[in-house]
Design an enzyme around this catalytic site. Structure first.
Site, PDB file in Angstrom:
ATOM      1  N   HIS A 207       1.198  -1.604  -0.026  1.00 37.30           N
ATOM      2  CA  HIS A 207      -0.043  -0.041  -0.247  1.00 37.30           C
ATOM      3  C   HIS A 207       1.055   1.194  -0.196  1.00 37.30           C
ATOM      4  O   HIS A 207       1.990   1.047   0.728  1.00 37.30           O
ATOM      5  CB  HIS A 207      -1.043   0.116   1.251  1.00 37.30           C
ATOM      6  CG  HIS A 207      -1.689   0.944   1.369  1.00 37.30           C
ATOM      7  ND1 HIS A 207      -2.927   1.118   0.940  1.00 37.30           N
ATOM      8  CD2 HIS A 207      -1.731   2.021   1.989  1.00 37.30           C
ATOM      9  CE1 HIS A 207      -3.477   2.569   0.476  1.00 37.30           C
ATOM     10  NE2 HIS A 207      -2.666   3.506   1.720  1.00 37.30           N
TER      11      HIS A 207
ATOM     12  N   ALA B  11      -9.746  -8.381   6.490  1.00 39.10           N
ATOM     13  CA  ALA B  11     -11.319  -8.038   6.157  1.00 39.10           C
ATOM     14  C   ALA B  11     -11.340  -6.612   6.033  1.00 39.10           C
ATOM     15  O   ALA B  11     -12.278  -6.067   5.637  1.00 39.10           O
ATOM     16  CB  ALA B  11     -12.202  -8.957   6.939  1.00 39.10           C
TER      17      ALA B  11
END
Ligand code: GRF
Length: 187
Positions: A108, A141
């Protein structure tokens, strides 16, 4: 040999950096397959290199959960030890995490937990940050919320645009991702 499946959606510069590190013996493992959610440059590059490729398009499935299962099956076909999200522009769902949880990593372009989600470099500039960088983290998640494994930082220069900052951060990503993959495969 430790099999790695790389998930991509775009240019694939991190994929190419990882492949180069493996070719040059700086990173253990082997890219068993490159899987995308759409046709993209990264898939073209993988095909040209004679790597196995697959495209699992969300539109081909009636529900998101079906796509997620199909993606998990496509990954499973290569029995990887590690799944690397390298510019994969979708959130992997419960089927993928249930089968590969703890073995899925993402890169990221920000120093998480700062600036998760889309347009991380734009977010950093708009927030007036003076430094940013990249994070390689385990995927859970949430959106860019999993535990960080490694980070590398760089300054944000006056006059930086999202593009100039992203280019500086990508140099860091290309160095950091192979180091983290190598250390995970060494375990
Ligand atoms: C990278 O900057 C990564 O941090 C983000 O998406 C970008 C992918 O770039 N998740 P590329 O396709 O590897 O060139």
């Amino acid at each position: 040999m430790s099999e790695v499946v790389v998930l991509v959606s775009g240019r694939g510069s991190n994929l190419r950096a990882l492949a180069a590190a493996m070719d040059e013996g700086r990173c253990r493992g082997r890219i068993a397959a490159v899987i995308a959610d759409r046709p993209c440059d990264a898939i073209e590059w993988a095909r040209a290199r004679d790597l196995a490729t697959d495209i699992v398009r969300p539109k081909a499935y009636a529900a998101r959960a079906e796509w997620d299962r199909a993606l998990a099956d496509a990954i499973d076909a290569y029995a990887p030890r590690l799944v690397v999200l390298a510019g994969f522009m979708r959130i992997v769902g419960p089927s993928v995490l249930a089968r590969f949880g703890g073995r899925v990593v993402n890169v990221h372009p920000a120093l998480l937990p700062a600036f998760p989600g889309m347009d991380a470099t734009k977010q950093a500039i708009e927030a007036g940050a003076t430094r940013s960088g990249c994070t390689v983290h385990l995927v859970d998640a949430g959106v860019d919320t999993g535990p960080a494994l490694a980070q590398a930082a760089c300054p944000i220069e006056p006059g930086d645009t999202s593009e100039t900052l992203h280019a500086r951060i990508q140099i860091l990503e290309h160095a950091l991702l192979p180091v983290v993959v190598d250390s995970l495969l060494a375990r």
